[in-house]
Design an enzyme around this catalytic site. Sequence first.
Site, short mmCIF file in Angstrom:
data_model
loop_
_atom_site.label_atom_id
_atom_site.label_comp_id
_atom_site.label_asym_id
_atom_site.label_seq_id
_atom_site.Cartn_x
_atom_site.Cartn_y
_atom_site.Cartn_z
N CYS A 128 -10.57 -12.72 -8.67
CA CYS A 128 -9.19 -12.84 -9.16
C CYS A 128 -9.23 -13.82 -10.33
CB CYS A 128 -8.26 -13.34 -8.06
SG CYS A 128 -8.27 -12.34 -6.55
N CYS A 153 -4.89 -22.64 -3.81
CA CYS A 153 -4.27 -23.94 -4.11
C CYS A 153 -3.03 -24.09 -3.23
CB CYS A 153 -3.93 -24.06 -5.60
SG CYS A 153 -3.03 -22.67 -6.29
#
Length: 417
Positions: free
Chosen positions: A225, A349
């Site tokens: 990604c 994250c």
Amino acid sequence: MINNGFIKLLSGLVVDVIKFNYPTDKLLSNFFRNNKKIGSNERALIAETVYAILRNYYKLTAVVENPRNPLMLIALTWERVLKVDTDMVRSITVLKDVNASCSAFKNDIKSITEFPDWIIELLKPSFTEEQVISLAQYFQEQAPLDLRVNIVKKDVDSVFSILKNEGLNPQRTAYSPFAIRLMNKSFLAKHKLFLDGIIEVQDESSQLAGMLLNPKRGEMAVDFCAGSGGKTLLLGMMMRNTGRIYAFDVNEKRLNNMAPRLARSGLSNVYPQLISNENDVKVKRLHGKVDKVFIDAPCSGLGTLRRNPELKFRQHPESIVELNAIQLSILNSASKLLKIGGVMVYATCSILKEENQDIVNQFLRLNHDFIIVDASNTLNMPELKRDDGCLVLSPHIHKTDGFFAVLLKKLDIVPKK
């Protein structure tokens, strides 16, 4: 100059910001592009005001008469949060006496943490109330600017010396050997080091996740990604511009944003690839052929609240559930690329176990030929040791973004239960 016209412009921007429909940095960028006559000092105050409102939104809206009134939010933020000169604030007609009608800030858990109720509930199983408060307090601070030095072009010590001699007050970070931290968030877009591809903006947590994959010279790697390529460039650098890295992404615009960064970096071992989904034929042709895979999975982004405080208002419990399905699907698909003995890093994250440990545990239940490799051993950082072997970083402990990463290895045999 701060006057009624300035306040009118700012209040219009605040109205757009508190709709929570778009990233704040994009709204600010568009606003400044459309109002080029605003001076640098006023621009700084506008940005500071907007982010202060977002970081203190629950405190502010709990005490104002009309939570959607931008003038009340601006006046209260200036007087109680930013401590802008009171006489100056009250000398502006449209702000006069607004603060007088507001009571003291509340001291409940929501106002203290500035987390929506649903985030507090999701954190409870993993954090004590004191830990939630400590985490939240760091999220309300402004993040420093972390740089990654491109060691293919220049060594870290030399770059540090250049920045120090320029009076930028650089600091070395605690973990990444490639990182330099600037506390004053200097504007670097036109700096020669940036233009020459010697430095890139990248949080230390993100650098550590790339280091966890530990790609070697001559290997074949995939950034599953890739986005605009921050971690791709880190991997290419670690491979010393040898081997081959396929940078996959479903978003053509993000991949196009990689092009100028790739050109600056001087790397020639990166191959951006636009794919339709995680099962694209470009992915399938690499099944069983890849040494290393990095998966920076789509996630809530809640670990980046220091930089993107609006995310806690734009996300919701239902979006987390939707993301979980995508995360597990991508992890399953990416795992098929690996050779026997190959490794992959799954990273987010996010600070939520629902996007992190829970996804990894689901994957391991479905794929018995994978095991977790201890992150602290791989990084040779015993201070990051955890019982589950994962890499978990938090701003209140590690002075980084909130980040999760796990190293998974493909075995040649399925372990016996």
